[in-house]
Enzyme design. Structure first.
Site: not given
Ligand code: GCW
Length: 834
Positions: A168-169, A211, A292, A367, A372, A394, A400, A520, A551
């Protein structure tokens, strides 16, 4: 000596594929080698092959052979005479005063005949060996004697690898850990990865996606995890895994996954015990719950802490920890028509009340910002609320939202906006890095720290891009010491990765330090977020996707105004989640730092900034400036030809050229979009006005038809040409009306996967250049099957002599889904970026 010279010279021309990262141990020039005073023996005070001290001995031998061309013996007993001694405090009985060492710390003493590398533990000894080798590789022979300790105990990376081998990513090929729902049997790349991680003092890795697929808990996979842990143990890197909260039901066959249900608890306990049989030093679990679409305790009306503590109790007897993610939000019920709705509020809303509810081996992983991994975010206010709970930050090395390793973006300057931020909890100094993540501020030492999402894949470059590796390197350095200087880190990385040439170091340092501000500038400014395709791959521009999505990543842009009002007085109240002094700063538009203006305030496009410019003019100017900076990258890089191996030179040149083109795609899309929404002209009249471009729709077309695209703003002039069918050759030509001269000719087209259209550019029938729409191979991953901001690409042919009346022609052949889509041709005089 001649032999050494010979090796040093061929070092420049031998192709390098990036596999060794910053641990190349390239031979130093022989006049430099002569200055190095290195003892003739290595004494590694542990003879067990799986021990990091043993590894340190081997690594020292290998490194010194590479860097200095000297073959040293390794022994495991203290010997008479000068040596390089590496071991732990317990095993070392040398002459040094006992240094003050904390867990994973080390003492390095190169004064005197014997080099002492003493770790508080085995891992620390290995870190010290890498440090000594790093000095040698950089021809730094100064005599040093110092102890160093980590700022925090947790220094992990998180891979988001899926059990089927995808990531993923991930932008650098398939997983090095999994394939076909199982762990891989060949652990070579895993060992190499662990070596890189050990060298930057990362001590833990979670290898599967948050996930999470419960199949990781099968008997075969547990045995496979045991092998992976074995492969990494000699490097002092502990294994952790992500868990799927619903596993007891979906995998274990129980009726429920309620964290308070006795059968569920028993299932997790026995599963955990079984895991520890295979991996006795398993670092712990990482859990994403109720976010999510992932299952979690809230399904059963239990709290997030009920969920976390269930795992905490299972790992506690084994000494494990639970990293519980704070990235929890309800992604289905956010509604933009409610002015007070705000996803940024979610983490604090969920966790604030739970601060005294977590077991003492739970770490909440937060995070860096409340949304995000955006190009700029304020520091997550949750760090200020976790006073009784240990926290970790994090970060994301995987870019991404930051160009996905196709754009050079050196991240430490961004990370430092958070690490250096003082949250002023209870009116006292509470700097995120040195006070909070160090565990000092809330007395949590030993259980706080860092995690970075890293998307290493099978590509020999690890991350798909040679230059992206500086982010991984810097992550380790900053987790060890968040006050480490980002430029100094970069310089070390550059010397280790590309050698000691001053021009190489200065160029890479300059470009890297310019890269995040440039990114940026050409993506999203003033705290509006990245403005990428939020419902798609998070790569190219798509500002309209940043509103009306479920979202909750919104800009609230309308015809007159833009920005999220996050004040307490009139908005979502997010600003009030900070401690008083910081809350007051953000509540007031006058004191809000302008780089976060639109994060906290909703203003008219005509709002005047301190610079005297309006918000909308700032948008325009920043986008033009950012693309200008990116345009210098390939030119700066070109000067490095011959100063490094050709393979890395060329692969990087390709990406920087691609980035320069994509920066213009970004610039034009964003400028065009807001110009359209606001109806406000650019004071410099640049938007939509391209005197050196010939739009495809205005060319003489044969076999082409004119269409629009979605989103509309990713096409110059809002129209493009596509071939009428998927198989017949086509062409677009134009008679040039520019004065005679030498120009750079750029062609803007769209490169989709599932197709490799071919293109040839001709001037009066003679070939200028030819290419194929094969970004999916060259960039190493598949972006989109659409004609959009992800596929928009631009090639440039420099120095083409053109006379008025010449005919420029693009001949194309569609392939697969790729209808050789053409946007425009630009004929650019020297110095013009357009
Ligand atoms: O930003 C989102 C990402 C998802 C990711 C999620 C997370 C692993 O687009 O791909 O899932 O964050 O951090 O859980």
């Amino acid at each position: 000596m001649r032999g050494l010279w010979f090796l040093a010279t061929i070092g420049l021309v031998v192709a390098e594929d990036g596999l060794n990262g910053w641990l190349r141990y390239a031979r130093l020039p022989c006049d430099v080698v002569k200055q190095a005073k290195v003892p003739a023996t290595i004494v590694a005070l542990n003879a067990t092959e799986s021990s990091p001290v043993y590894t340190a001995g081997q690594e020292l031998q290998k490194g010194i052979r590479g860097i200095l061309g000297k073959a040293l013996d390794v022994t495991h007993e203290t010997s008479e005479g000068p040596s390089i001694v590496v071991g732990t405090l317990d095993t070392f009985n040398g002459s040094s005063a006992t240094p003050e060492l904390e867990e994973d710390g080390f003492w390095l003493n190169t004064k005197g005949d014997t080099v002492e590398i003493i770790g508080q533990n085995e891992r620390g000894a290995l870190y010290g060996a890498f440090e000594y080798l790093s000095m040698l590789a950089q021809a730094n022979f100064t005599e040093v004697a110092y102890a160093t300790n980590p700022s925090a105990a947790i220094r992990w990376v998180n891979q988001w690898d899926n059990m089927d081998g995808t990531i993923e990513r991930g932008y650098a090929g398939l997983s090095i850990f999994f394939k076909n729902n199982a762990t891989v049997s060949n652990t070579t790349r895993i060992e190499q990865y662990a070596r890189l991680l050990a060298s930057i003092r990362v001590n833990g890795i979670v290898i599967n996606n948050v996930n999470a697929n419960p199949i990781i808990l099968s008997d075969e996979n547990m045995a496979g995890l045991g092998k992976i842990a074995d492969a990494m143990r000699p490097w002092g890197v502990k294994l952790g895994i992500s868990l799927n909260f619903a596993s007891p039901q979906t995998f274990g066959g129980l009726a429920s996954f309620d964290p308070l249900d006795e059968t569920v608890i028993a299932w997790w306990n026995s599963t955990t015990d079984k895991l520890y049989e295979h991996v006795p030093d398993l670092a712990g679990f990482l859990v994403k719950a109720n976010s999510e679409g992932q299952p979690g305790p809230i399904t059963y009306n239990r709290t997030l802490s009920d969920g976390a503590n269930m795992f905490a109790k299972a790992v506690k007897p084994h000494g494990g920890i639970v990293m519980f993610r704070a990235f929890v939000y309800d992604y289905q019920n956010l509604n933009e028509s409610n002015w007070k709705d705000d996803r940024a509020n979610a983490a604090v809303d969920f966790f604030r009340e739970l601060d005294d509810k977590f077991d003492d081996n739970v770490v909440v992983q937060v995070k860096y910002g409340p949304i995000d991994f955006q190009v700029r975010e304020p520091t997550s206010p949750l760090f200020a609320h976790l006073k009784q709970t240990a926290s970790a930050i994090e970060l994301q090395v995987a870019q991404e939202y930051l160009g996905q390793q196709c754009h050079l973006v050196y991240l430490p300057p961004l990370w430092k906006t958070v690490l250096n931020f003082d949250l002023r909890v209870d009116g006292e100094k509470s700097v995120v890095g040195t006070d909070i993540l160090s565990g000092k501020r809330f007395d949590k030492k030993g259980l706080t720290g860092y995690a970075a999402v890293v998307n290493v894949g099978q590509n020999t470059t690890w991350l798909g891009s040679h230059l992206a590796m500086s982010n991984l390197y810097a992550y380790g350095r900053l987790a060890w010491d968040p006050t480490d200087d980002e430029v100094a880190i970069l310089e070390d990385w550059t010397r280790l990765t590309f050698g000691l040439d001053d021009t190489v170091r200065e160029t890479i340092t300059r470009m890297s330090m310019e890269s995040w501000p440039a990114y940026e500038n050409y993506t999203g400014n003033l705290g509006i977020q990245t403005l990428t395709d939020i419902t798609g791959p998070h790569y190219g521009p798509n500002p309209q996707s940043m509103d009306n999505n479920p979202w909750g990543q919104w800009t609230r842009a309308d015809a007159d105004s833009i920005g999220m009002d996050r004040t307490v007085s009139n908005g979502t109240g997010y600003a009030g989640q900070y401690p008083a002094e910081v809350a007051a700063l953000y509540e007031d538009i006058e004191t809000t730092p302008e780089e976060l203006l639109l994060w906290f305030h909703h203003v008219p496009y005509t709002h005047v900034l301190k610079s005297g410019k309006t918000v909308i003019q700032h948008f325009y100017d920043a986008h033009y400036a950012g693309a200008e900076t990116a345009a210098t990258f390939p030119r700066q890089w070109a000067k490095l030809q011959g100063l490094m191996d050709q393979q890395r030179f060329e692969e990087t040149a390709f990406r920087l050229t691609y980035q320069a083109g994509h920066a213009i795609v970004w610039r034009d899309s964003i400028a065009q979009f807001y110009h359209n929404v606001s109806g406000i002209a650019d004071a410099q009249d640049r938007v939509g006005n391209h005197p050196w471009r010939i739009e495809a729709e205005a060319m003489d077309l044969d076999g082409y038809k004119v269409t629009g695209v979605t989103p509309f703003e990713v096409a110059s002039g809002l129209r493009i040409a596509q071939t009428v069918d998927n198989s017949s050759a086509a062409s677009a030509s134009a008679t040039l009306r520019f004065p005679a001269g030498t120009y750079d000719v750029a062609v803007a087209y769209y490169d989709l996967y599932e197709g490799k259209a071919s293109y040839e550019l001709l001037l009066n029938g003679a070939r200028v250049g030819a290419w194929v729409g094969d970004n999916e191979d060259k960039l190493g991953f598949t972006l989109t099957r659409g004609i959009d901001g992800h596929s928009a690409t631009r090639v440039t042919f420099p120095g083409v002599a053109i006379a008025e009346g010449d005919v420029l022609r693009v001949e194309t052949k569609p392939d697969g889904r790729e209808t050789a889509p053409l946007d425009y041709v630009a004929v650019l005089p020297p110095g013009v970026v357009d």
